[in-house]
Design a protein around this motif. Structure first.
Motif, mmCIF file in Angstrom:
data_model
loop_
_atom_site.group_PDB
_atom_site.id
_atom_site.type_symbol
_atom_site.label_atom_id
_atom_site.label_comp_id
_atom_site.label_asym_id
_atom_site.label_seq_id
_atom_site.Cartn_x
_atom_site.Cartn_y
_atom_site.Cartn_z
ATOM 1 N N GLN A 193 0.817 -1.224 0.000
ATOM 2 C CA GLN A 193 0.000 0.000 0.000
ATOM 3 C C GLN A 193 0.846 1.269 0.000
ATOM 4 N N PHE A 194 2.088 1.190 -0.421
ATOM 5 C CA PHE A 194 3.038 2.312 -0.512
ATOM 6 C C PHE A 194 3.390 2.893 0.855
ATOM 7 N N SER B 210 -0.017 9.364 -9.159
ATOM 8 C CA SER B 210 -0.679 8.098 -9.495
ATOM 9 C C SER B 210 -0.111 6.999 -8.608
ATOM 10 N N GLY B 211 -0.782 5.854 -8.591
ATOM 11 C CA GLY B 211 -0.317 4.740 -7.773
ATOM 12 C C GLY B 211 1.105 4.336 -8.129
ATOM 13 N N GLN C 200 3.454 6.873 -6.810
ATOM 14 C CA GLN C 200 3.585 6.760 -5.355
ATOM 15 C C GLN C 200 4.520 5.622 -4.992
ATOM 16 N N GLN C 201 4.370 4.497 -5.692
ATOM 17 C CA GLN C 201 5.212 3.358 -5.351
ATOM 18 C C GLN C 201 6.666 3.652 -5.706
ATOM 19 N N LEU D 230 -1.724 -1.839 -7.712
ATOM 20 C CA LEU D 230 -1.675 -0.918 -8.854
ATOM 21 C C LEU D 230 -2.612 -1.343 -9.977
#
Lengths: 215, 218, 256
Positions: free
Chosen positions: C96-97, C149-150, C153-154, C178
């Motif tokens: 979940q980052f 964006s996901g 973020q990652q 993602l």
């Protein structure tokens, strides 16, 4: 008949009395924040005794009507040799009562944070103190701001009860005025209006802060 | 012991009035709240707007000031009420917007598909409310309803200020006559603490029972 | 960069009566990529989280470069300070980052450098910028996570980990949260990292990544390590029927 001039005339002195209402609520919430933070720390601490004490504190203050708390404190302070002005007694009572609710607001916000937030900090080797100071508390504070503003609104309303110990805030001032003008309807409606304006402003502030801090 | 003999009956009567005010105030407040919530759900826009103002006014002003308006201001517009009915009316009005909001969020928690399914088989709107909307929303609203009812027990003491002869009123009278302010109020505080803790516990039990009942029936 | 090795010996873990890990043995050589695969609930993530002691293990030992993590000796917990010392050189990337939403991308990366490595603010900001540039986000440094964006973020989360100059990187299903079209950019960054000779342990459902990038693949089921071998042997010629079954389901779900 409802007399609009009487209504308008009573607004002015009541507005003036509103400074005590605000003083009691704002000082009350400030004190409540300090005590509430300590109570919350006690409730989250590893010590069982502290957790229990915190829980009893919260349960007592939430179970007893504010009016009763107010009278207990007001009448018992002199017994401890504390001859404090009524205003101080009122602020202390309101603050102590608010601390129970504020500690619950904190606790709720802290528990609402995803566990991963702290884990990510622990995983790079941050100390527990830093994890609290840098990661958990700033987020918990942002999360709980709307609830804290709401608590302030509750205190503005609750402060009307200190009228029973003779502090000339809005409610007491309106009682005095109703007695001299014999127009209770207009005077009390004027008082209601002032409370409403204060609280609508606070609610707007709350919405603004919530909007601004929503990341 | 003398004190108890002298004031016992008055305190007991006071307690009776407290319970009565609380029970009726909760019942009426809940009913009015439900009506308000239904009107907001089904009523026209302008009605919704009026209700919104009513809710803001009641929630934005102290209960004590509302009581003063009703009890002392009422006679000026021909609303002459004794203390107890004025107090009851006050509690009802004061509680109604909170109950209304609780019901409203309960309504919103019901999945739209549940209502659509009832419409699809041709159920009438009133029976949808009675058979689907209310039971389902009660499940999610129940904890908040119980919680607010408990909060109302504490508000009843404020009625003493407009001379409703409930428990706090009797205690104040007693302490004024005996000058035992601290003891009297401390005992009252402990009494309320016990009372609220007890009904919270009972309330939670009731919650699980009713939830189970509602879910099994529906 | 020095790369760490990890030795996992006879590790078991219980949650009450439930056994999440059963006597797991695994050697993770330095500078190599090890992928942990298996059905959900098989204990892969638990094992990964034991490597930096976010989860404690009930029995056995996990040694990083020969030093046991979490315990001074069997049964005697490590002190917080020593544990933090070891974690400093282990980077972790979460499903979940777990980016901190109240800080910008750059602040997220700099935070650990300031608090843990004791860098000055300007130095940390510079290092953070380098790390973000490395994952291709030089232009997003001042955005808060909610504006990314996901996949971005990652990548910030990966930058946050590599800025600490770890010798070992743990990835806990880094692409599972993602959208499919964002998976590629994250895998690309991970592949580059592997190319630099970082020791990596990756819990993943991306069989393509495992097949192309991993040096060894470990298959887990029900808390047990069923087999460890080269990607070719595990993914293309599996002997164990449990691995065959898992891969068959995987192929069926991904064929169209």
């Amino acid at each position: 008949m409802f007399s609009i001039p009487t209504f308008l005339e009573s607004l002015v002195p009541l507005f003036w009395a509103a400074r005590y209402t605000l003083l009691i609520s704002v000082a009350g919430i400030a004190l409540g924040l300090v005590i509430g933070t300590l109570v919350c720390a006690a409730r989250l601490s590893p010590s069982r005794a502290l957790r229990r004490a915190g829980a009893v504190w919260v349960s007592f203050l939430r179970g007893v009507p504010l009016l009763v708390q107010l009278l207990v404190f007001y009448y018992s302070l002199p017994l401890f040799g504390l001859d404090v002005p009524a205003m101080v007694a009122a602020i202390v009572t309101v603050g102590i009562c608010a601390s129970a609710y504020i500690s619950e607001i904190w606790r709720g916000a802290i528990n609402a944070l995803p566990r991963g937030q702290a884990e990510a900090a622990v995983a790079i080797g941050m100390t527990p103190q830093d994890v609290w100071r840098r990661i958990i508390l700033p987020q918990a504070f942002t999360l709980s701001l709307p609830a804290l503003i709401n608590e302030l609104i509750l205190l503005v309303k609750a402060s009307s009860l200190v009228s029973v110990v003779g502090i000339l805030e809005i409610t007491r001032a309106s009682q005095a005025q109703a007695a001299t003008t014999f127009r209770p309807l207009e005077v009390y409606l004027a008082a209601a209006c002032i409370y409403l304006v204060i609280n609508l402003c606070l609610a707007a502030l709350g919405r603004y802060l919530e909007h601004r801090t929503a990341v | 012991m003398d004190l108890l003999q002298t004031y016992g009956p008055a305190l007991l009567r006071g307690f009776g009035v407290t319970v009565l005010c609380w029970a009726l105030g909760t019942l009426f407040g809940m009913t009015l709240g439900l009506l308000i919530a239904l009107m907001r759900h089904y009523g026209p826009r302008w009605l919704n707007w009026i209700i919104q103002v009513y809710i803001e006014v009641i929630r934005g002003t102290p209960f004590l000031v509302q009581l003063f308006v009703l009890y002392y201001g009422g006679p000026l517009i021909g609303l002459r009420l004794d203390a107890v009915p004025a107090g009851l009316l006050g509690l009802t009005l004061y509680g109604s917007p909170y109950f209304a909001e609780i019901f409203r969020s309960g309504f919103r928690a019901v999945a739209p598909g549940q209502i659509e399914a009832a419409r699809a088989i041709g159920m009438s709107e009133p029976s949808i409310v009675r058979r689907i909307l209310l039971p389902l929303s009660l499940v999610s609203a129940l904890p908040a309803l119980v919680n607010f009812s408990i909060i109302l027990t504490k508000e009843t003491v404020i009625l003493s200020i407009i001379t409703v002869p409930e428990l706090m009123y009797q205690v104040s009278r007693m302490s004024a006559e005996t000058f035992r302010f601290v003891e009297a109020n401390l005992v009252l505080a402990l009494f309320f603490w016990g009372l609220v803790e007890t009904i919270s516990r009972l309330g939670r039990r009731l919650e699980t029972r009713i939830t189970k009942h509602l879910l099994e029936r529906t | 960069m020095q790369a760490s090795s990890v030795e996992i010996r006879n590790v078991s873990k219980f949650y009450g009566p439930f056994q999440a890990l059963r006597d797991v043995n695994l050697s993770i050589p330095p500078g190599k990529v090890t992928c942990l695969i298996g059905p959900s609930g098989s204990g892969k993530s638990t094992l990964l989280r034991c490597i930096n002691f976010l989860e404690d293990y009930s029995a056995g030992e996990i040694r990083i470069d020969g030093r046991m993590i979490g315990y001074e000796a069997p049964g005697r917990r490590m002190r917080g300070r020593a544990l933090r010392e070891m974690r400093r050189s282990i980077g972790m990337v979460f499903q979940q980052f777990n980016l901190w939403p109240h800080m910008t991308a750059r602040e997220n990366v700099a935070e650990g450098l300031i608090r843990v490595r004791g860098l000055s603010r300007p130095d940390a900001a510079g290092r953070a910028a380098d790390a973000l540039a490395k994952v291709g986000l030089a232009d997003k440094m001042d955005n808060h996570p909610s504006r990314l964006s996901g996949g971005q973020q990652q990548r910030v989360a990966i930058a946050r980990a590599i800025a600490m100059e770890p010798r070992l990187m743990l990835f806990d299903e880094p692409t599972s949260a993602l959208d499919p079209e964002l998976v590629g950019e994250v895998l690309h960054v991970m592949k580059a990292l592997a190319g630099e000779g970082m020791t990596m342990v990756v819990v993943t459902h991306e069989m393509g990544f495992a097949s192309h990038v991993a040096d060894q693949v470990a298959f887990m089921e029900r808390g047990e390590l069923v087999g460890v071998d080269t990607p070719g042997r595990i993914l293309h010629q599996p002997e164990d029927p449990r691995i065959q079954g898992f891969l068959r389901t995987y192929h069926e779900r991904n064929s169209f």
